[in-house]
Design a protein around this motif. Structure first.
Motif, PDB file in Angstrom:
ATOM      1  N   GLU A 108      47.419  43.188  40.394  1.00  0.00           N
ATOM      2  CA  GLU A 108      47.276  43.224  38.761  1.00  0.00           C
ATOM      3  C   GLU A 108      48.467  43.600  38.358  1.00  0.00           C
ATOM      4  O   GLU A 108      48.946  43.257  37.225  1.00  0.00           O
ATOM      5  N   ARG A 109      49.102  44.821  38.511  1.00  0.00           N
ATOM      6  CA  ARG A 109      49.998  45.124  37.962  1.00  0.00           C
ATOM      7  C   ARG A 109      51.227  44.423  37.738  1.00  0.00           C
ATOM      8  O   ARG A 109      51.900  44.381  36.719  1.00  0.00           O
ATOM      9  N   ALA A 110      51.607  43.879  38.960  1.00  0.00           N
ATOM     10  CA  ALA A 110      52.808  43.078  39.050  1.00  0.00           C
ATOM     11  C   ALA A 110      52.602  41.751  38.088  1.00  0.00           C
ATOM     12  O   ALA A 110      53.510  41.320  37.299  1.00  0.00           O
ATOM     13  N   VAL A 111      51.290  41.056  38.234  1.00  0.00           N
ATOM     14  CA  VAL A 111      51.089  40.008  37.361  1.00  0.00           C
ATOM     15  C   VAL A 111      51.122  40.453  35.677  1.00  0.00           C
ATOM     16  O   VAL A 111      51.770  39.573  35.116  1.00  0.00           O
ATOM     17  N   ARG A 112      50.437  41.578  35.261  1.00  0.00           N
ATOM     18  CA  ARG A 112      50.599  42.027  33.881  1.00  0.00           C
ATOM     19  C   ARG A 112      51.887  42.339  33.478  1.00  0.00           C
ATOM     20  O   ARG A 112      52.341  42.209  32.352  1.00  0.00           O
ATOM     21  N   SER A 113      52.918  42.804  34.504  1.00  0.00           N
ATOM     22  CA  SER A 113      54.189  43.055  34.051  1.00  0.00           C
ATOM     23  C   SER A 113      54.865  41.904  33.840  1.00  0.00           C
ATOM     24  O   SER A 113      55.863  41.861  32.870  1.00  0.00           O
ATOM     25  N   ALA A 114      54.864  41.110  34.694  1.00  0.00           N
ATOM     26  CA  ALA A 114      55.424  39.727  34.441  1.00  0.00           C
ATOM     27  C   ALA A 114      54.921  38.933  33.166  1.00  0.00           C
ATOM     28  O   ALA A 114      56.004  38.546  32.406  1.00  0.00           O
ATOM     29  N   CYS A 115      53.819  38.925  32.751  1.00  0.00           N
ATOM     30  CA  CYS A 115      53.370  38.409  31.801  1.00  0.00           C
ATOM     31  C   CYS A 115      54.038  39.355  30.408  1.00  0.00           C
ATOM     32  O   CYS A 115      54.203  38.543  29.478  1.00  0.00           O
ATOM     33  N   GLN A 116      53.967  40.429  30.642  1.00  0.00           N
ATOM     34  CA  GLN A 116      54.344  41.404  29.415  1.00  0.00           C
ATOM     35  C   GLN A 116      55.973  41.062  28.909  1.00  0.00           C
ATOM     36  O   GLN A 116      56.193  41.238  27.862  1.00  0.00           O
ATOM     37  N   ARG A 117      56.494  41.085  30.154  1.00  0.00           N
ATOM     38  CA  ARG A 117      58.039  40.730  29.895  1.00  0.00           C
ATOM     39  C   ARG A 117      58.217  39.332  28.823  1.00  0.00           C
ATOM     40  O   ARG A 117      59.172  39.215  28.458  1.00  0.00           O
ATOM     41  N   HIS A 118      57.186  38.525  28.944  1.00  0.00           N
ATOM     42  CA  HIS A 118      57.349  37.245  28.241  1.00  0.00           C
ATOM     43  C   HIS A 118      56.257  37.110  27.013  1.00  0.00           C
ATOM     44  O   HIS A 118      55.902  36.292  26.451  1.00  0.00           O
ATOM     45  N   GLY A 119      55.904  38.374  26.460  1.00  0.00           N
ATOM     46  CA  GLY A 119      55.229  38.441  25.367  1.00  0.00           C
ATOM     47  C   GLY A 119      53.526  38.068  25.564  1.00  0.00           C
ATOM     48  O   GLY A 119      52.927  37.879  24.346  1.00  0.00           O
ATOM     49  N   LEU A 120      53.200  38.331  26.631  1.00  0.00           N
ATOM     50  CA  LEU A 120      51.642  38.125  26.880  1.00  0.00           C
ATOM     51  C   LEU A 120      51.035  39.429  26.932  1.00  0.00           C
ATOM     52  O   LEU A 120      51.307  40.301  27.860  1.00  0.00           O
ATOM     53  N   ARG A 121      50.135  39.755  26.319  1.00  0.00           N
ATOM     54  CA  ARG A 121      49.612  40.944  26.007  1.00  0.00           C
ATOM     55  C   ARG A 121      47.932  41.094  26.420  1.00  0.00           C
ATOM     56  O   ARG A 121      47.246  40.081  26.223  1.00  0.00           O
ATOM     57  N   LEU A 122      47.496  41.958  27.276  1.00  0.00           N
ATOM     58  CA  LEU A 122      46.225  41.894  27.814  1.00  0.00           C
ATOM     59  C   LEU A 122      45.183  42.099  26.545  1.00  0.00           C
ATOM     60  O   LEU A 122      45.332  42.891  25.771  1.00  0.00           O
ATOM     61  N   ALA A 123      44.247  41.054  26.610  1.00  0.00           N
ATOM     62  CA  ALA A 123      43.155  41.100  25.746  1.00  0.00           C
ATOM     63  C   ALA A 123      41.774  41.787  26.394  1.00  0.00           C
ATOM     64  O   ALA A 123      41.034  42.457  25.578  1.00  0.00           O
ATOM     65  N   ALA A 124      41.623  41.357  27.521  1.00  0.00           N
ATOM     66  CA  ALA A 124      40.469  41.949  28.345  1.00  0.00           C
ATOM     67  C   ALA A 124      40.489  41.688  29.768  1.00  0.00           C
ATOM     68  O   ALA A 124      41.348  40.762  30.114  1.00  0.00           O
ATOM     69  N   ARG A 125      39.802  42.486  30.638  1.00  0.00           N
ATOM     70  CA  ARG A 125      39.949  42.311  31.954  1.00  0.00           C
ATOM     71  C   ARG A 125      38.425  42.560  32.710  1.00  0.00           C
ATOM     72  O   ARG A 125      37.716  43.258  31.991  1.00  0.00           O
ATOM     73  N   LEU A 126      38.206  41.735  33.744  1.00  0.00           N
ATOM     74  CA  LEU A 126      36.951  42.238  34.485  1.00  0.00           C
ATOM     75  C   LEU A 126      37.490  42.187  35.921  1.00  0.00           C
ATOM     76  O   LEU A 126      38.312  41.301  36.500  1.00  0.00           O
ATOM     77  N   VAL A 127      36.687  42.938  36.739  1.00  0.00           N
ATOM     78  CA  VAL A 127      36.823  43.072  38.222  1.00  0.00           C
ATOM     79  C   VAL A 127      35.929  42.440  38.809  1.00  0.00           C
ATOM     80  O   VAL A 127      34.599  42.893  38.397  1.00  0.00           O
ATOM     81  N   ASN A 128      35.629  41.453  40.054  1.00  0.00           N
ATOM     82  CA  ASN A 128      34.689  40.984  40.471  1.00  0.00           C
ATOM     83  C   ASN A 128      35.092  41.206  42.155  1.00  0.00           C
ATOM     84  O   ASN A 128      35.667  40.309  42.652  1.00  0.00           O
ATOM     85  N   GLY A 129      34.438  42.177  42.723  1.00  0.00           N
ATOM     86  CA  GLY A 129      34.781  42.541  43.964  1.00  0.00           C
ATOM     87  C   GLY A 129      36.332  42.919  44.049  1.00  0.00           C
ATOM     88  O   GLY A 129      36.573  44.063  43.365  1.00  0.00           O
ATOM     89  N   ASP A 130      36.914  42.361  44.764  1.00  0.00           N
ATOM     90  CA  ASP A 130      38.565  43.103  44.945  1.00  0.00           C
ATOM     91  C   ASP A 130      39.288  42.264  44.102  1.00  0.00           C
ATOM     92  O   ASP A 130      40.563  42.483  43.987  1.00  0.00           O
ATOM     93  N   TRP A 131      38.760  41.457  43.133  1.00  0.00           N
ATOM     94  CA  TRP A 131      39.710  40.249  42.320  1.00  0.00           C
ATOM     95  C   TRP A 131      39.595  40.791  41.047  1.00  0.00           C
ATOM     96  O   TRP A 131      38.564  41.274  40.296  1.00  0.00           O
ATOM     97  N   SER A 132      40.944  40.681  40.347  1.00  0.00           N
ATOM     98  CA  SER A 132      40.816  40.767  38.751  1.00  0.00           C
ATOM     99  C   SER A 132      41.006  39.501  38.109  1.00  0.00           C
ATOM    100  O   SER A 132      41.602  38.392  38.728  1.00  0.00           O
ATOM    101  N   ILE A 133      40.468  39.444  36.987  1.00  0.00           N
ATOM    102  CA  ILE A 133      40.426  38.362  36.055  1.00  0.00           C
ATOM    103  C   ILE A 133      40.806  38.790  34.758  1.00  0.00           C
ATOM    104  O   ILE A 133      40.342  39.768  34.382  1.00  0.00           O
ATOM    105  N   LEU A 134      42.154  38.194  34.292  1.00  0.00           N
ATOM    106  CA  LEU A 134      42.623  38.660  33.045  1.00  0.00           C
ATOM    107  C   LEU A 134      42.674  37.761  31.770  1.00  0.00           C
ATOM    108  O   LEU A 134      42.827  36.547  32.166  1.00  0.00           O
ATOM    109  N   TRP A 135      42.445  38.218  30.707  1.00  0.00           N
ATOM    110  CA  TRP A 135      42.562  37.274  29.347  1.00  0.00           C
ATOM    111  C   TRP A 135      43.895  38.347  28.855  1.00  0.00           C
ATOM    112  O   TRP A 135      43.577  39.462  28.256  1.00  0.00           O
TER     113      TRP A 135
END
Length: 301
Positions: free
Chosen positions: A267-294
């Motif tokens: 998740e950290r790597a994905v969020r960092s890549a998105c943040q570099r392009h002006g995408l900011r986290l609005a919400a997240r949820l975790v289902n088992g070992d998986w992250s779902i990001l808004w």
């Protein structure tokens, strides 16, 4: 004639093999792979199963074994009775509830409950029955976005598989202009069949779904129909990182991006890549070992 190859291993080992399989662009499409826990009281004991329409060749077994980076467990092969080998690979998929959504195969009945949005998705060569934690998580996230007042007029589902997430978005925002894409041509008839079965209109107008084959967002139709209020991508962490600039360009200011297919450790790597392009986290949820990001594209000030 149908055959099955079975390998038993701890959960992390099987999950790692499944991730390698999804990244294998030269994988033989006739070999269908699935992984699951063996019993509820032994959640760390998993099995990887591969179904083939022929007796496994040495090359087939080698390809399956290569999914296990630290050495493959014993591979057992068996001939199955004559049947639909693709259906066999998913015949034990049980219905799920995610937010207001209920997803099931035709073998199970719809839920007769007020407010429930029901989808029937048969076993097929395209992934996406909703059983997988990432798909279920996306359904729950879309439902939460609707409840928080998100408005979508133009949406895109990247890597649509069976079309389920695009159907879900259309059910929540029925007047949206909807587009779905997948890199695999086999998904086109799958989406068309599932759309008909679930009462989803196909076409290019508002309230209809347009389906195309594309590598990521690289397609004239996707470009022409943008920019989007909502982009959904339930794929893999690597492609999500690579596509981050394309996602940002495809969204209107303030637009929403729902990402899945990434482990919590990624998740950290994905969020960092998105943040570099002006995408900011609005919400997240975790289902088992998986992250779902808004995430949302930064609004113009």
């Amino acid at each position: 004639m149908s055959w099955k190859v079975t390998a038993h291993a701890p959960r992390p080992v099987v999950e790692g093999a499944l991730l390698l399989h999804e990244d294998a662009f030269d994988w033989d499409p006739e070999i269908v792979i699935a992984g699951s826990e063996i019993a509820e009281d032994k959640p760390e004991d998993w099995v990887l199963e591969a179904w083939l329409p022929r007796k496994p060749r040495k090359a087939d077994l080698a390809a399956i074994a290569a999914l296990f980076v630290d050495g493959a467990p014993e591979l057992a092969t068996e001939k199955l009775p004559d049947a639909d080998w693709v259906t066999l690979s998913q015949q034990d998929v049980v219905p799920i509830r995610a937010g207001r959504f209920h997803v099931h195969t035709p073998e199970y009945p719809a839920l007769d409950e007020p407010g429930v949005i029901d989808f029937t998705v048969p076993a097929s060569q395209a992934f996406g029955t909703g059983q997988h934690a990432t798909t279920a998580g996306c359904l729950a996230m879309l439902d939460a976005m609707k409840q928080r007042g998100t408005v979508v007029r133009n949406g895109l589902d990247v890597g649509t598989g069976t079309g389920l997430l695009a159907f879900a978005a259309l059910s929540l925002w029925p007047r949206m202009l909807a587009t779905a894409s997948d890199i695999d041509t086999v998904c086109v008839p799958v989406v068309e069949d599932n759309a008909q079965a679930n009462g989803i209109a196909l076409g290019g107008r508002a309230g209809q779904l347009a389906m195309t084959v594309a590598d990521g967002l690289d397609h004239p139709l996707i470009a022409a129909r943008g920019p989007y209020d909502l982009v959904i991508a339930n794929i893999l962490a690597g492609p999500l990182i690579a596509l981050a600039p394309d996602f940002a360009r495809a969204l209107v200011p303030g637009g929403s991006l729902v990402l899945a297919g990434l482990l919590t450790t990624q998740e950290r790597a994905v969020r960092s890549a998105c943040q570099r392009h002006g995408l900011r986290l609005a919400a997240r949820l975790v289902n088992g070992d998986w992250s779902i990001l808004w995430l949302r594209r930064r609004a113009v000030r």
